[in-house]
Design a protein around this motif. Structure first.
Motif, PDB file in Angstrom:
ATOM      1  N   ARG A   1      40.767 -24.579 -16.323  1.00 52.83           N
ATOM      2  CA  ARG A   1      41.211 -24.224 -14.969  1.00 52.83           C
ATOM      3  C   ARG A   1      42.730 -24.156 -14.841  1.00 52.83           C
ATOM      4  O   ARG A   1      43.265 -23.556 -13.908  1.00 52.83           O
ATOM      5  CB  ARG A   1      40.647 -25.217 -13.952  1.00 52.83           C
ATOM      6  CG  ARG A   1      41.180 -26.624 -14.149  1.00 52.83           C
ATOM      7  CD  ARG A   1      40.578 -27.602 -13.145  1.00 52.83           C
ATOM      8  NE  ARG A   1      40.743 -28.959 -13.662  1.00 52.83           N
ATOM      9  CZ  ARG A   1      39.857 -29.935 -13.516  1.00 52.83           C
ATOM     10  NH1 ARG A   1      38.708 -29.737 -12.897  1.00 52.83           N
ATOM     11  NH2 ARG A   1      40.105 -31.135 -14.018  1.00 52.83           N
ATOM     12  N   ALA A   2      43.444 -24.790 -15.806  1.00 54.12           N
ATOM     13  CA  ALA A   2      44.904 -24.756 -15.719  1.00 54.12           C
ATOM     14  C   ALA A   2      45.458 -23.361 -15.975  1.00 54.12           C
ATOM     15  O   ALA A   2      46.569 -23.031 -15.556  1.00 54.12           O
ATOM     16  CB  ALA A   2      45.518 -25.739 -16.717  1.00 54.12           C
ATOM     17  N   LEU A   3      44.679 -22.529 -16.664  1.00 53.50           N
ATOM     18  CA  LEU A   3      45.186 -21.208 -17.069  1.00 53.50           C
ATOM     19  C   LEU A   3      44.907 -20.159 -15.997  1.00 53.50           C
ATOM     20  O   LEU A   3      44.124 -19.230 -16.181  1.00 53.50           O
ATOM     21  CB  LEU A   3      44.564 -20.809 -18.408  1.00 53.50           C
ATOM     22  CG  LEU A   3      44.807 -21.831 -19.532  1.00 53.50           C
ATOM     23  CD1 LEU A   3      44.084 -21.434 -20.801  1.00 53.50           C
ATOM     24  CD2 LEU A   3      46.292 -22.027 -19.789  1.00 53.50           C
ATOM     25  N   VAL A   4      45.568 -20.330 -14.868  1.00 55.56           N
ATOM     26  CA  VAL A   4      45.251 -19.502 -13.702  1.00 55.56           C
ATOM     27  C   VAL A   4      45.538 -18.015 -13.912  1.00 55.56           C
ATOM     28  O   VAL A   4      44.756 -17.164 -13.496  1.00 55.56           O
ATOM     29  CB  VAL A   4      45.993 -20.008 -12.438  1.00 55.56           C
ATOM     30  CG1 VAL A   4      45.317 -21.243 -11.895  1.00 55.56           C
ATOM     31  CG2 VAL A   4      47.463 -20.291 -12.725  1.00 55.56           C
ATOM     32  N   GLU A   5      46.655 -17.690 -14.583  1.00 56.41           N
ATOM     33  CA  GLU A   5      46.969 -16.261 -14.782  1.00 56.41           C
ATOM     34  C   GLU A   5      45.901 -15.613 -15.657  1.00 56.41           C
ATOM     35  O   GLU A   5      45.454 -14.488 -15.399  1.00 56.41           O
ATOM     36  CB  GLU A   5      48.312 -16.013 -15.473  1.00 56.41           C
ATOM     37  CG  GLU A   5      49.419 -16.981 -15.206  1.00 56.41           C
ATOM     38  CD  GLU A   5      49.358 -18.193 -16.115  1.00 56.41           C
ATOM     39  OE1 GLU A   5      48.321 -18.911 -16.065  1.00 56.41           O
ATOM     40  OE2 GLU A   5      50.321 -18.442 -16.855  1.00 56.41           O
ATOM     41  N   ALA A   6      45.475 -16.355 -16.710  1.00 58.94           N
ATOM     42  CA  ALA A   6      44.468 -15.820 -17.610  1.00 58.94           C
ATOM     43  C   ALA A   6      43.168 -15.577 -16.850  1.00 58.94           C
ATOM     44  O   ALA A   6      42.551 -14.513 -16.966  1.00 58.94           O
ATOM     45  CB  ALA A   6      44.237 -16.777 -18.765  1.00 58.94           C
ATOM     46  N   ILE A   7      42.780 -16.559 -16.033  1.00 60.41           N
ATOM     47  CA  ILE A   7      41.531 -16.419 -15.272  1.00 60.41           C
ATOM     48  C   ILE A   7      41.608 -15.195 -14.356  1.00 60.41           C
ATOM     49  O   ILE A   7      40.676 -14.390 -14.282  1.00 60.41           O
ATOM     50  CB  ILE A   7      41.241 -17.719 -14.474  1.00 60.41           C
ATOM     51  CG1 ILE A   7      40.953 -18.838 -15.473  1.00 60.41           C
ATOM     52  CG2 ILE A   7      40.096 -17.511 -13.502  1.00 60.41           C
ATOM     53  CD1 ILE A   7      40.839 -20.217 -14.857  1.00 60.41           C
ATOM     54  N   ALA A   8      42.767 -15.030 -13.699  1.00 66.16           N
ATOM     55  CA  ALA A   8      42.946 -13.876 -12.817  1.00 66.16           C
ATOM     56  C   ALA A   8      42.826 -12.577 -13.613  1.00 66.16           C
ATOM     57  O   ALA A   8      42.193 -11.616 -13.174  1.00 66.16           O
ATOM     58  CB  ALA A   8      44.307 -13.959 -12.122  1.00 66.16           C
ATOM     59  N   LEU A   9      43.427 -12.572 -14.806  1.00 68.04           N
ATOM     60  CA  LEU A   9      43.361 -11.382 -15.659  1.00 68.04           C
ATOM     61  C   LEU A   9      41.908 -11.054 -16.015  1.00 68.04           C
ATOM     62  O   LEU A   9      41.482  -9.902 -15.912  1.00 68.04           O
ATOM     63  CB  LEU A   9      44.181 -11.612 -16.934  1.00 68.04           C
ATOM     64  CG  LEU A   9      44.022 -10.564 -18.037  1.00 68.04           C
ATOM     65  CD1 LEU A   9      44.539  -9.204 -17.580  1.00 68.04           C
ATOM     66  CD2 LEU A   9      44.752 -10.996 -19.317  1.00 68.04           C
ATOM     67  N   TYR A  10      41.138 -12.073 -16.406  1.00 72.07           N
ATOM     68  CA  TYR A  10      39.744 -11.822 -16.784  1.00 72.07           C
ATOM     69  C   TYR A  10      38.968 -11.247 -15.608  1.00 72.07           C
ATOM     70  O   TYR A  10      38.218 -10.296 -15.744  1.00 72.07           O
ATOM     71  CB  TYR A  10      39.082 -13.111 -17.299  1.00 72.07           C
ATOM     72  CG  TYR A  10      39.745 -13.668 -18.548  1.00 72.07           C
ATOM     73  CD1 TYR A  10      40.077 -12.837 -19.619  1.00 72.07           C
ATOM     74  CD2 TYR A  10      40.054 -15.029 -18.647  1.00 72.07           C
ATOM     75  CE1 TYR A  10      40.702 -13.343 -20.757  1.00 72.07           C
ATOM     76  CE2 TYR A  10      40.680 -15.537 -19.789  1.00 72.07           C
ATOM     77  CZ  TYR A  10      40.999 -14.695 -20.840  1.00 72.07           C
ATOM     78  OH  TYR A  10      41.613 -15.189 -21.954  1.00 72.07           O
ATOM     79  N   ARG A  11      39.175 -11.830 -14.439  1.00 72.98           N
ATOM     80  CA  ARG A  11      38.442 -11.332 -13.260  1.00 72.98           C
ATOM     81  C   ARG A  11      38.843  -9.884 -12.978  1.00 72.98           C
ATOM     82  O   ARG A  11      37.988  -9.028 -12.756  1.00 72.98           O
ATOM     83  CB  ARG A  11      38.759 -12.197 -12.031  1.00 72.98           C
ATOM     84  CG  ARG A  11      38.171 -13.597 -12.100  1.00 72.98           C
ATOM     85  CD  ARG A  11      38.147 -14.230 -10.692  1.00 72.98           C
ATOM     86  NE  ARG A  11      38.097 -15.681 -10.752  1.00 72.98           N
ATOM     87  CZ  ARG A  11      36.975 -16.378 -10.942  1.00 72.98           C
ATOM     88  NH1 ARG A  11      35.814 -15.753 -11.099  1.00 72.98           N
ATOM     89  NH2 ARG A  11      37.009 -17.695 -10.992  1.00 72.98           N
TER      90      ARG A  11
END
Lengths: 297, 297
Positions: free
Chosen positions: A263-273
DNA sequence: CAAATTATCTGACTATAGTCAGATAATAAT
DNA sequence: ATTATTATCTGACTATAGTCAGATAATTTG
């Protein structure tokens, strides 16, 4: 490619190489040649090893040697052998050399000022902003992505940065040994592959695929080790790496890509979505993961 | 000058000359030298006089001659004497030369595409916009303003454009003879002065001062013949011309600047208001004027 | 320790991008 | 009809920016 875009790049090139190039020559063209000036500049206030200079300026050894002799003759540079390896030679500016370099610096400033000076304050600010934007995007466009051996020096460097960053960002730190494996052999064809993004020979990002080798009927693959250097963030490089990985996966017959993330990797998560990955139930027991994603290619 | 602005120009220069320059050489620098390529390009599909080529490329006559011989030997160019002046020689591309030029064009396109290609669609559009902005502002910064003899060719050309434009824009056309005079001698020191703005030796705007010579106690002067070429409009050149004229007026001891203008010239009127000119009662009987302005320097 | 490698240097060479001083022929000015 | 000017060309020369083939010395590798 849209014609108008191509035209604007060509027009920009003409205009900028003419205007900037001509003025640059006019201001910097002092009593020494461009080669000498570049070398003088590159030696810097701290001095530099000759091999380092050759490397940075991408010049032939014979040529650099001769340029150094010329600068020595004019009393601007001293070259002496290095203490720890007596093959290596170190170039250092004399006080006259330092003065000359400072003069070059002043001239470069004067050149920049001559461009800004005729403009209004608002125009100056707009020019600086547009220049910064061009520079940023030109940097983005200079990044090259290539399949690389994960045990190569560049790949290893990226992986070290990756480990260090996760260790800093995860609440409880990160120990790769506790995490699902991504050994070099698992990221080397045919088991997987490893991409390195480079900016002028410097690695600035990576990403890997781990194919599911055990059961050939299962065409899912895992996305691992996505990392982008802070130096080039917000240049769209994460997106490009992801697109490239997906392309390679598709070519390898993969139909489903999976990944887990913290959950700390917010930019990555946003990118995946943004890139069409759907959050799914945990499909493995990765202890550091909070989110599991999947995309059908 | 603010440090950050100067730094951004210098950084831009480094980045652009390196990236763009290197790539450009790589794409264009094929089997012929830069000089030959430039000449080939400049001759164009229609051909050109050799003296014209020398002029446009600012090259030595001997050098151009040799370049042409080299291109001739390679069957790319034919040089023949001009019909009306047999001293003058005309260079013309052969079909092989035309093909070569087309190839250069393709390469320049490929180069532009290689810059755009790695970027996302959004980034491509942003890059093109930023490049256009840099180009525009660099153009603005290239304009030079100088006191010029109003009877010189450049000044006369500007005045012709001015007359033509007013004639088109005023409801009832414009006849300079009906209007308050601005003869060359009235815009030449000490009676007045004439400024010409030039972009790469081409005149692109003008403006004049007419001092009130009759009574030295009256330190008012008139602003006349303000014109900016459509080619460089919205680059802030009107403002720059106005500022320069005010500076010269101030140096000449003028304390009040006056001008009259026609309601059709809306941009000019807006400029005067923005620049601190106050609308005043008519101070002369100019038949084409609707507004009279004044500024205390 | 011998062999290989690395870092640098020198000598010999090349291509590019010119410059400068005339020479020649055509045209313009007086 | 001279004389001056213009447009171009050739020959001789220069500086820059290299490249390539060794030579030499120091260091690393097997």
């Amino acid at each position: 490619m849209e014609r108008a875009l191509v035209e604007s790049v060509r027009s920009f090139n003409r205009a900028v190489t003419e205007r900037v190039g001509a003025l640059n020559d006019h201001f910097l063209g002092r009593e020494h040649s461009l080669g000498e000036a570049r070398l003088l500049w590159e030696i810097g206030v701290a001095g530099a090893e000759v091999r380092e200079l050759r490397n940075r300026l991408a010049l032939d050894s014979a040529y650099v040697s001769r340029l150094l002799r010329a600068l020595e003759r004019r009393g601007l540079v001293m070259v002496e052998t290095s203490a720890d390896d007596r093959r290596v030679r170190c170039a250092r500016l004399t006080s006259a050399g330092l003065a000359e370099r400072a003069e070059l610096d002043r001239r470069a400033d004067a050149f920049a000022e001559s461009i800004l000076e005729p403009l209004s304050t608002g125009q100056q600010a707009r020019l600086a902003a547009a220049m910064a934007e061009v520079e940023r995007l030109l940097m983005a466009s200079t990044v090259r992505i290539a399949i690389t051996d994960p045990s190569s020096a560049d790949a290893q460097w990226c992986l070290e940065q990756y480990i260090q960053e996760l260790n800093e960002r995860f609440d409880a730190g990160w120990d790769p040994a506790q995490s699902i494996s991504a050994y070099p052999h698992e990221m080397t064809p045919p088991a997987g592959l490893f991409l390195v993004a480079s900016l002028r020979q410097q690695p600035v990002g990576c990403g890997a695929l781990k194919f599911h080798g055990d059961a050939p009927s299962d065409a899912a693959a895992e996305l691992k080790r996505m990392w982008v250097s802070p130096q080039v963030r917000s240049l769209g490089l994460g997106r490009r790496l992801l697109t490239e990985l997906e392309r390679h996966a598709r070519e390898a017959g993969v139909t489903v890509l999976r990944l887990e993330t913290n959950r700390a990797l917010v930019e990555a998560i946003a990118l995946y979505r943004r890139s069409g990955y759907q959050e799914v139930a945990a499909f493995n027991d990765e202890p550091y993961a909070h989110h599991w994603f999947e995309k059908r290619l």
